[in-house]
Scaffold this active site. Structure first.
Site, PDB file in Angstrom:
ATOM      1  N   SER A 129      41.833  34.094  38.476  1.00 49.15           N
ATOM      2  CA  SER A 129      41.856  34.385  39.915  1.00 49.15           C
ATOM      3  C   SER A 129      42.679  33.342  40.654  1.00 49.15           C
ATOM      4  O   SER A 129      42.720  32.164  40.247  1.00 49.15           O
ATOM      5  CB  SER A 129      40.422  34.378  40.467  1.00 49.15           C
ATOM      6  OG  SER A 129      40.415  34.391  41.879  1.00 49.15           O
ATOM      7  N   TYR A 154      32.477  30.778  42.039  1.00 56.88           N
ATOM      8  CA  TYR A 154      33.295  31.835  41.430  1.00 56.88           C
ATOM      9  C   TYR A 154      34.585  31.239  40.867  1.00 56.88           C
ATOM     10  O   TYR A 154      34.956  31.483  39.712  1.00 56.88           O
ATOM     11  CB  TYR A 154      33.622  32.910  42.467  1.00 56.88           C
ATOM     12  CG  TYR A 154      34.666  33.900  42.004  1.00 56.88           C
ATOM     13  CD1 TYR A 154      34.391  34.791  40.977  1.00 56.88           C
ATOM     14  CD2 TYR A 154      35.928  33.935  42.594  1.00 56.88           C
ATOM     15  CE1 TYR A 154      35.351  35.698  40.532  1.00 56.88           C
ATOM     16  CE2 TYR A 154      36.897  34.836  42.167  1.00 56.88           C
ATOM     17  CZ  TYR A 154      36.599  35.714  41.138  1.00 56.88           C
ATOM     18  OH  TYR A 154      37.550  36.598  40.700  1.00 56.88           O
TER      19      TYR A 154
END
Length: 337
Positions: A129, A154
């Site tokens: 990501s 995350y």
């Protein structure tokens, strides 16, 4: 001779669905895997799955944390390549439920790595990501930058995935390719992301929440461009970089068969501009709640995609106006709005 089979985890998810659909259209043999959890509306995930099928397709409803069940899928499938897109997504939800990220993104990813190792998979492609860039301020973001300062759990789990993948590439010579996605959007997208939330609210005559005074800048990337890049990488297993040196280690490559790529549009757009385009496509004005920055967010993302362009001859090229127009058309049809 049986065609090489590809495993796509997260096949009921946004990007995973598009990848599986593209591979099936190309005549590839695909096994999809997903637990179809309730992080967002399972009906949307089931609707995606209903679009997939054909003689070369198989599907398993399995949780990544179920190691024995996942190992059985690997043993049966004998996969040439694994495209691992299943994960617990969302920056803000990682503050609310951190345990979900440890389970799916760490334990689940370890099970995928073990499946690849034990059953001779030739190439693992996995989703990282843009969030891994965290506190980095130098733009554009490059895979050759150090990314040791995540600002959300995350992001930390995605950075951990890159480190775990590297250890398996080094120990077992497993070719691994990590993809840092930048704000992917498009038809069949996720209901927890801004474009969907804004579209739903504007059509319902409700206000939208605009964070950081609308000055957030995002490198919006259309899903078809992401899928094109993945398609080009599948048959190009990561290789060791002969120029890599431990005296000046390059974070994006390795002496092991390990690579990282950014997949972004390389054209950051301010949130206010995205909203203006959406208003034009919907033919309606948005009422805006102007709010401060949310915990875990970053003010700007901006992808350097030079390595992707050099290695596979492709860089994303769908304009935000075209991409939002296609999303709005799909959204209206899907919701009969």
């Amino acid at each position: 001779m049986t065609a090489p089979r590809i495993l796509v985890t997260g096949a009921a998810g946004f990007i995973g669905f598009h990848v599986a659909q593209r591979l099936l259209r190309e005549g590839r043999a695909v096994t999809g895997l997903d637990n179809v959890n309730a992080y967002y509306d399972p009906a949307l995930k089931e609707a995606r799955l209903a679009q997939l099928g054909g003689p070369g397709y198989a599907f398993h409803r399995i949780d990544l944390c179920d190691g024995p069940a996942l190992d059985a899928v690997f043993r049966e499938g004998r996969f040439a390549c694994v495209v691992h897109l299943a994960a617990q997504a969302g920056v803000r939800y990682s503050i609310t439920d951190p345990q979900a990220y440890a389970a799916s993104n760490l334990t689940g990813f370890l099970h995928v790595l073990e499946g690849c190792r034990r059953h001779g998979v030739g190439h693992l492609i996995y989703a990282s990501s843009s969030s891994v860039y965290g506190a980095v301020t130098a733009k554009p973001f490059s895979i050759h930058q150090n990314v040791d300062h995540p600002v959300s759990l995350y992001a930390a789990t995605k950075k951990a995935n890159e480190l775990m993948a590297h250890s398996y590439s080094h120990l077992y010579r497993l070719p691994t390719t990590g993809l840092r996605f930048f704000t992917v959007y498009g038809p069949w997208g996720r209901p927890d992301m801004a474009l969907w939330l804004f579209t739903r609210a504007i059509l319902a005559g409700e206000p939208i929440d605009v964070f950081n005074g609308g000055r957030m800048r995002r490198d919006f990337t259309y899903v078809d461009d992401v899928v094109e890049a993945i398609g080009r990488l599948i048959d190009r297993p990561a290789a060791a970089d002969p120029a890599w040196s431990g005296d000046a280690p390059d974070p994006g490559t390795s002496s092991a068969p390990y690579r990282l790529y950014n997949i972004g549009n390389s054209e950051p757009v301010e949130l206010t501009e995205m909203v203006a385009i959406l208003e034009e496509k919907l033919g309606r004005r948005a009422e805006k709640n102007i709010l401060p920055m949310q915990p875990g967010d970053v003010p700007e993302t901006f992808a350097d995609v030079a390595d992707l362009a050099r290695d596979v001859g492709f860089s994303p090229r769908t304009s935000l106006a075209d991409g939002i127009g296609r999303f709005v058309d799909w959204y209206r049809a899907y919701h009969r709005a």
